[in-house]
Design a protein around this motif. Structure first.
Motif, PDB file in Angstrom:
ATOM      1  N   SER A 132       1.663  12.221  10.029  1.00 18.15           N
ATOM      2  CA  SER A 132       2.058  11.562   8.620  1.00 18.15           C
ATOM      3  C   SER A 132       2.497  10.543   8.241  1.00 18.15           C
ATOM      4  N   ILE A 133       2.559  11.307   6.698  1.00 21.02           N
ATOM      5  CA  ILE A 133       2.591  10.263   5.782  1.00 21.02           C
ATOM      6  C   ILE A 133       3.115  10.657   4.875  1.00 21.02           C
ATOM      7  N   PRO A 134       3.805  10.365   4.983  1.00 22.12           N
ATOM      8  CA  PRO A 134       4.845   9.956   3.685  1.00 22.12           C
ATOM      9  C   PRO A 134       4.974   9.538   2.300  1.00 22.12           C
ATOM     10  N   VAL A 135       4.484  10.240   1.051  1.00 24.10           N
ATOM     11  CA  VAL A 135       4.222  10.163   0.463  1.00 24.10           C
ATOM     12  C   VAL A 135       5.114  10.017  -1.097  1.00 24.10           C
ATOM     13  N   HIS A 136       5.699   8.744  -1.170  1.00 19.95           N
ATOM     14  CA  HIS A 136       6.662   9.107  -2.183  1.00 19.95           C
ATOM     15  C   HIS A 136       6.607   8.445  -3.591  1.00 19.95           C
ATOM     16  N   GLY A 137       5.237   8.582  -4.234  1.00 17.96           N
ATOM     17  CA  GLY A 137       4.959   8.240  -5.882  1.00 17.96           C
ATOM     18  C   GLY A 137       4.325   6.907  -5.318  1.00 17.96           C
ATOM     19  N   MET A 156       0.389  -1.070  -0.150  1.00 17.91           N
ATOM     20  CA  MET A 156       0.113  -0.121   0.128  1.00 17.91           C
ATOM     21  C   MET A 156       0.953   0.894  -0.166  1.00 17.91           C
ATOM     22  N   ASN A 157       0.751   2.035  -0.927  1.00 23.23           N
ATOM     23  CA  ASN A 157       1.550   3.488  -0.797  1.00 23.23           C
ATOM     24  C   ASN A 157       1.138   4.484  -0.435  1.00 23.23           C
ATOM     25  N   GLY A 158       1.671   5.731  -0.039  1.00 28.77           N
ATOM     26  CA  GLY A 158       1.346   6.847   0.551  1.00 28.77           C
ATOM     27  C   GLY A 158      -0.051   7.105  -0.129  1.00 28.77           C
ATOM     28  N   LYS A 159       0.210   6.710  -1.482  1.00 32.00           N
ATOM     29  CA  LYS A 159      -1.728   7.632  -2.063  1.00 32.00           C
ATOM     30  C   LYS A 159      -2.677   7.239  -1.414  1.00 32.00           C
ATOM     31  N   GLN A 160      -2.014   5.643  -1.313  1.00 29.92           N
ATOM     32  CA  GLN A 160      -3.644   4.872  -0.908  1.00 29.92           C
ATOM     33  C   GLN A 160      -3.861   5.085   0.505  1.00 29.92           C
ATOM     34  N   TRP A 190     -10.744  12.035   8.396  1.00 31.87           N
ATOM     35  CA  TRP A 190      -9.322  12.564   8.850  1.00 31.87           C
ATOM     36  C   TRP A 190      -9.072  13.739   7.461  1.00 31.87           C
ATOM     37  N   GLU A 191      -8.499  14.853   7.782  1.00 28.75           N
ATOM     38  CA  GLU A 191      -8.072  16.127   6.835  1.00 28.75           C
ATOM     39  C   GLU A 191      -6.783  16.419   6.889  1.00 28.75           C
ATOM     40  N   LEU A 192      -6.755  16.783   5.358  1.00 28.07           N
ATOM     41  CA  LEU A 192      -4.668  17.104   5.231  1.00 28.07           C
ATOM     42  C   LEU A 192      -5.161  18.887   6.318  1.00 28.07           C
ATOM     43  N   ILE A 193      -4.083  18.432   6.562  1.00 25.75           N
ATOM     44  CA  ILE A 193      -3.433  19.267   7.257  1.00 25.75           C
ATOM     45  C   ILE A 193      -2.649  20.652   6.303  1.00 25.75           C
ATOM     46  N   ARG A 194      -1.457  20.056   6.582  1.00 23.90           N
ATOM     47  CA  ARG A 194      -0.258  20.068   5.478  1.00 23.90           C
ATOM     48  C   ARG A 194       0.323  19.813   4.498  1.00 23.90           C
ATOM     49  N   VAL A 195       1.687  20.072   4.007  1.00 26.33           N
ATOM     50  CA  VAL A 195       1.972  19.306   3.361  1.00 26.33           C
ATOM     51  C   VAL A 195       2.957  19.940   3.460  1.00 26.33           C
ATOM     52  N   GLU A 196       4.553  18.846   3.726  1.00 32.52           N
ATOM     53  CA  GLU A 196       5.811  19.920   3.797  1.00 32.52           C
ATOM     54  C   GLU A 196       6.824  18.434   3.183  1.00 32.52           C
ATOM     55  N   GLY A 197       7.049  19.515   1.834  1.00 33.42           N
ATOM     56  CA  GLY A 197       7.837  18.314   1.550  1.00 33.42           C
ATOM     57  C   GLY A 197       7.273  17.094   0.383  1.00 33.42           C
ATOM     58  N   SER A 198       7.279  15.760   1.261  1.00 34.36           N
ATOM     59  CA  SER A 198       6.774  14.533   1.006  1.00 34.36           C
ATOM     60  C   SER A 198       5.818  13.691   2.013  1.00 34.36           C
TER      61      SER A 198
END
Length: 61
Positions: free
Chosen positions: A35-40, A1-5, A15-23
Motif C-alpha cells: 500500500s502506497i499512501p498518496v497525500h499530494g 520522495m512523495n507517494g506519486k513518485q 508493479w500494477e495498480l490494484i485498487r485505490v481506497e481513499g488516499s
C-alpha cells in the motif's frame, strides 16, 4: 520522495495498480501487495519508504 513518485517508480518496475481506497493505492506484482499512501506532494517518512522498499524489492532512493 512523495507517494506519486513512488507509484511511478513501482510502475516502471512492473508493479500494477490494484485498487485505490481513499488516499492509499494498492500495488501488486507476482502475488505480492503493498500500500502506497498518496497525500499530494507531501514526502513519505523514511520508515514508510524503507517498508515499501522491503516489500517490493525496488530501490526508491
Amino acid at each position: 520522495m512523495n507517494g506519486k513518485q513512488v507509484l511511478a517508480r513501482l510502475k516502471e518496475a512492473g508493479w500494477e495498480l490494484i485498487r485505490v481506497e481513499g488516499s492509499h493505492h494498492q500495488m501488486g506484482k507476482d502475488g505480492k501487495r503493498t500500500s502506497i499512501p498518496v497525500h499530494g506532494t507531501k514526502d513519505l517518512k523514511p520508515g514508510t519508504l524503507a517498508a515499501i522498499q522491503r516489500q517490493t524489492g525496488v530501490r526508491l532512493k
